[in-house]
Each structure stands twice: as C-alpha cells, then as structure tokens.
Design a protein around this motif. Structure first.
Motif, PDB file in Angstrom:
ATOM      1  N   PRO A   1     -11.777   6.603  -1.788  1.00 58.53           N
ATOM      2  CA  PRO A   1     -10.647   7.155  -1.035  1.00 58.53           C
ATOM      3  C   PRO A   1      -9.840   6.124  -0.240  1.00 58.53           C
ATOM      4  O   PRO A   1      -9.095   6.528   0.649  1.00 58.53           O
ATOM      5  N   SER A   2      -9.923   4.877  -0.531  1.00 65.70           N
ATOM      6  CA  SER A   2      -9.080   3.912   0.165  1.00 65.70           C
ATOM      7  C   SER A   2      -7.654   3.984  -0.381  1.00 65.70           C
ATOM      8  O   SER A   2      -7.396   4.655  -1.370  1.00 65.70           O
ATOM      9  N   ALA A   3      -6.778   3.251   0.272  1.00 67.45           N
ATOM     10  CA  ALA A   3      -5.360   3.308  -0.085  1.00 67.45           C
ATOM     11  C   ALA A   3      -5.106   2.781  -1.488  1.00 67.45           C
ATOM     12  O   ALA A   3      -5.918   2.043  -2.042  1.00 67.45           O
ATOM     13  N   ALA A   4      -3.976   3.170  -2.035  1.00 73.94           N
ATOM     14  CA  ALA A   4      -3.515   2.642  -3.320  1.00 73.94           C
ATOM     15  C   ALA A   4      -2.545   1.504  -3.064  1.00 73.94           C
ATOM     16  O   ALA A   4      -1.921   1.429  -2.012  1.00 73.94           O
ATOM     17  N   TYR A   5      -2.440   0.599  -4.048  1.00 71.66           N
ATOM     18  CA  TYR A   5      -1.533  -0.540  -3.912  1.00 71.66           C
ATOM     19  C   TYR A   5      -0.656  -0.649  -5.136  1.00 71.66           C
ATOM     20  O   TYR A   5      -1.141  -0.625  -6.266  1.00 71.66           O
ATOM     21  N   THR A   6       0.626  -0.779  -4.887  1.00 67.94           N
ATOM     22  CA  THR A   6       1.560  -1.114  -5.956  1.00 67.94           C
ATOM     23  C   THR A   6       1.628  -2.624  -6.043  1.00 67.94           C
ATOM     24  O   THR A   6       1.735  -3.298  -5.015  1.00 67.94           O
ATOM     25  N   ILE A   7       1.570  -3.165  -7.235  1.00 63.80           N
ATOM     26  CA  ILE A   7       1.782  -4.603  -7.407  1.00 63.80           C
ATOM     27  C   ILE A   7       3.280  -4.761  -7.625  1.00 63.80           C
ATOM     28  O   ILE A   7       3.770  -4.670  -8.752  1.00 63.80           O
TER      29      ILE A   7
ATOM     30  N   GLU B   1       5.858   1.173 -12.383  1.00 54.01           N
ATOM     31  CA  GLU B   1       5.112   0.262 -11.515  1.00 54.01           C
ATOM     32  C   GLU B   1       3.661   0.128 -11.953  1.00 54.01           C
ATOM     33  O   GLU B   1       3.102   1.022 -12.567  1.00 54.01           O
ATOM     34  N   ALA B   2       3.082  -1.017 -11.588  1.00 55.66           N
ATOM     35  CA  ALA B   2       1.643  -1.215 -11.777  1.00 55.66           C
ATOM     36  C   ALA B   2       0.952  -0.974 -10.435  1.00 55.66           C
ATOM     37  O   ALA B   2       1.503  -1.268  -9.381  1.00 55.66           O
ATOM     38  N   TRP B   3      -0.240  -0.469 -10.465  1.00 57.88           N
ATOM     39  CA  TRP B   3      -0.932  -0.106  -9.220  1.00 57.88           C
ATOM     40  C   TRP B   3      -2.433  -0.075  -9.466  1.00 57.88           C
ATOM     41  O   TRP B   3      -2.905  -0.048 -10.606  1.00 57.88           O
ATOM     42  N   TRP B   4      -3.172  -0.045  -8.371  1.00 60.44           N
ATOM     43  CA  TRP B   4      -4.611   0.191  -8.455  1.00 60.44           C
ATOM     44  C   TRP B   4      -5.070   0.890  -7.181  1.00 60.44           C
ATOM     45  O   TRP B   4      -4.373   0.881  -6.159  1.00 60.44           O
TER      46      TRP B   4
ATOM     47  N   PRO C   1       0.826  -1.208   0.000  1.00 62.32           N
ATOM     48  CA  PRO C   1       0.000   0.000   0.000  1.00 62.32           C
ATOM     49  C   PRO C   1       0.856   1.253   0.000  1.00 62.32           C
ATOM     50  O   PRO C   1       1.956   1.252   0.529  1.00 62.32           O
ATOM     51  N   PHE C   2       0.358   2.285  -0.609  1.00 61.57           N
ATOM     52  CA  PHE C   2       1.053   3.574  -0.554  1.00 61.57           C
ATOM     53  C   PHE C   2       0.020   4.682  -0.616  1.00 61.57           C
ATOM     54  O   PHE C   2      -1.140   4.450  -0.930  1.00 61.57           O
ATOM     55  N   GLU C   3       0.482   5.853  -0.292  1.00 59.96           N
ATOM     56  CA  GLU C   3      -0.436   6.986  -0.251  1.00 59.96           C
ATOM     57  C   GLU C   3      -0.377   7.705  -1.585  1.00 59.96           C
ATOM     58  O   GLU C   3       0.621   8.309  -1.940  1.00 59.96           O
TER      59      GLU C   3
END
Ligand SMILES: *[C@@H]1O[C@H](CO)[C@@H](O)[C@H](O)[C@H]1NC(C)=O
Ligand SMILES: *[C@@H]1O[C@H](CO)[C@@H](O)[C@H](O)[C@H]1NC(C)=O
Length: 276
Positions: A154-160, A147-150, A44-46
């Motif tokens: 307003p929930s957190a973002a995630y880097t795969i 990077e790939a992410w989703w 997770p990242f902001e």
C-alpha cells in the motif's frame, strides 16, 4: 490522507515518511549508456489506494474478492496464477505493447484509464508489487497521456516522468525479489533501448504467492476511473520463477471486468486482455 505530490528526483535516496516510508534508488540507461541522475525524475501519485478503512488499507477494494476461481472483478482484467507459500515466487517477467486508448463510446466521466502491469501478490495477499504503463484520458478532449509507473501497494505509486511511453511501444518488465521486502524492478522500452531500474530496500512484506499479468481499471484516490477503449494487450514471455520450478499462465485464474474487458490465456506464456 492526501499525499503531497512533490516531485522527487531519482538522484537522491528517496525516503519520505508521508509516502509510506518507501526507500529506493533509480538508475537508468539509454542504449546501454547511463542516463545522468539529473535527468531521471519520478513523481509520486495516489494510485490504486482506495478507501483508507481504519488504520490499514484493505486490498479488497482493488477487485472483487471471491472464494472460488470465479473470475469477475470490478477492476482487474488478466491472469493471476498462484503458488503455495512453501514455493514462493522469486522473479516475475512479462512483455507487452502499450495500447492505443480512446474515449469509451457513451461514457462521459473522467478520468478514463487503463493500466497494464506485471506484478506479485495483490490477489490472495494484501500487498502488491507492480510495474507497467498506463494510458489516461483526463477530459472530453480525448487527449491521452501515456506513462510508465510502479507501485508497492500500500505505499505510494510513482510515475517515471522521464520515461516516454507511446502506443505500440514494447515494454519489458522484470521484478526480482531478493526477500519478501526487497526487490529490483526493471522497466524497459525495448524499442528505444531505455531501461529504468528501481531498487527498493524495505517494502511492505509480500507473500510472493500470486503472479499477475493484468490490465487494470485503476482507482485514483477514492475513485474508480472509467475504462477507456483500448487495443488488445498481449502479455508475452509471461513467466515467473519460484524457489522450485517456474510458473506460467497455464491454468491461471482469468479475471474479467463484466461488460468492459475480458482476458484469455493463450498458452503457458501468453495472455490477451481485450476491451469489450
Ligand atoms: C484536458 O486534458 C489534457 C490532458 O491531460 C490537458 O492537457 C488539458 O488541459 C485538459 N483540458 C481541459 C479543458 O481541462
Ligand atoms: C520506445 O520505442 C519506440 C519505438 O518503437 C519509440 O518511438 C518510443 O519513443 C520509445 N519510448 C521510450 C520510452 O523509449
């Protein structure tokens, strides 16, 4: 509030109160063969979470909101097509080639980042479900991280973190909603046959009225990143399905970031965003 950037592993059902209570599972394949859960990792990242005003974040910071279709934004560059709430979006789709990013001439502030994504809502509705790639230059060395992410805003973002991304790689994004709060995101690198599928059971409710194909100048926490220079991002096979009939790009609002990025619809399923 700052999120704890603890690594999360896809093997478990992720349920972290600190990350706005998103629960999801991840499966991945390479050339059709399942990737072991132990080799799948999300972090997770902001991202795109801007000023936390009051009790709930306001989406207005993600772009400049305007009452008419004037398409200037401080951070969105691309197409947004709208459907009435009586005919909601079910699925959104798009393919694009991850761009080559370089430091913007004359800009010495970092990070410099450009996020390429396909998503639902976030324009006329506050929540936003999006997936894509990002290129990020952290400092003057000009080293680019891809990077790939989703994220389900307003929930957190995630880097795969286990999905490698390189310039010119073709990505295909499909987001299929099964309700306003449940969705499956499929993110594939077509060139190498890697596919990641995220199933999210209880996201913040969508209206499913905006179909988005966007290159974004993202926020990291409270700060708007600088925008690097990037090669043209073509969104191809850009379509959405609705309760009734499909929705493409024809007639979509074109967001531009003045001085930094422009976009243009090409036909019903193609749009290009380019660096100024
Ligand atoms: C610059 O950014 C790169 C990529 O994130 C990183 O590996 C490197 O350590 C950074 N260098 C400095 C001097 O901060
Ligand atoms: C995607 O495909 C390209 C070949 O075009 C390959 O070089 C790259 O490593 C692949 N990336 C992923 C994420 O599989």
């Amino acid at each position: 509030m700052r999120w704890t950037l603890a690594a999360l592993f896809g093997s478990a059902l992720v349920a972290n109160q600190a990350l706005a209570e998103l629960t999801f599972t991840v499966e991945a394949t390479k050339n059709g063969v399942p990737i072991p859960q132990s080799e799948i990792k999300l972090e997770p990242f902001e991202f795109g979470r801007t000023r936390m005003g009051g009790s709930s974040p306001t989406p207005a910071h993600r772009r400049i909101r305007r009452a008419n279709p004037t398409a200037n934004s401080n951070n969105w560059c691309g197409s947004v097509n709208k459907t009435p709430s009586t005919n909601q979006i079910k699925v959104i789709h798009g393919t694009f080639q991850h761009p080559t990013c370089t430091k913007r001439a004359g800009v010495t502030t970092y990070p410099q980042a450009a996020a390429n994504w396909v998503g639902i809502d976030g324009d006329s509705w506050s929540t936003l479900l999006q997936a894509g790639t990002v290129c990020k230059i952290d400092n003057s060395t000009g080293i680019v991280k891809n990077e790939a992410w989703w994220q389900w805003v307003p929930s957190a973002a995630y880097t795969i973190t286990t999905m490698p991304v390189a310039p010119d790689d073709w990505f295909e994004i499909t987001i299929e909603t099964t309700s306003t709060t449940a969705a499956e995101i499929t993110l594939s690198n077509l060139s190498q046959g890697q596919t990641y599928t995220m199933n999210i059971a209880s996201g913040p409710a969508l209206a499913r009225v905006d179909a988005d194909w966007v290159v974004e100048r993202p926020y990291y926490g409270l700060s708007l990143a600088s925008f690097p220079t990037f090669t043209d991002v073509w969104f191809d096979e850009a379509w959405a399905t609705r309760a009734s009939g499909s929705l493409g790009i024809l007639g979509a609002k074109q967001y531009q970031i003045p001085g930094l990025c422009a976009s243009q619809e090409w036909d019903d399923q193609h749009e290009v965003s380019w660096s100024l």
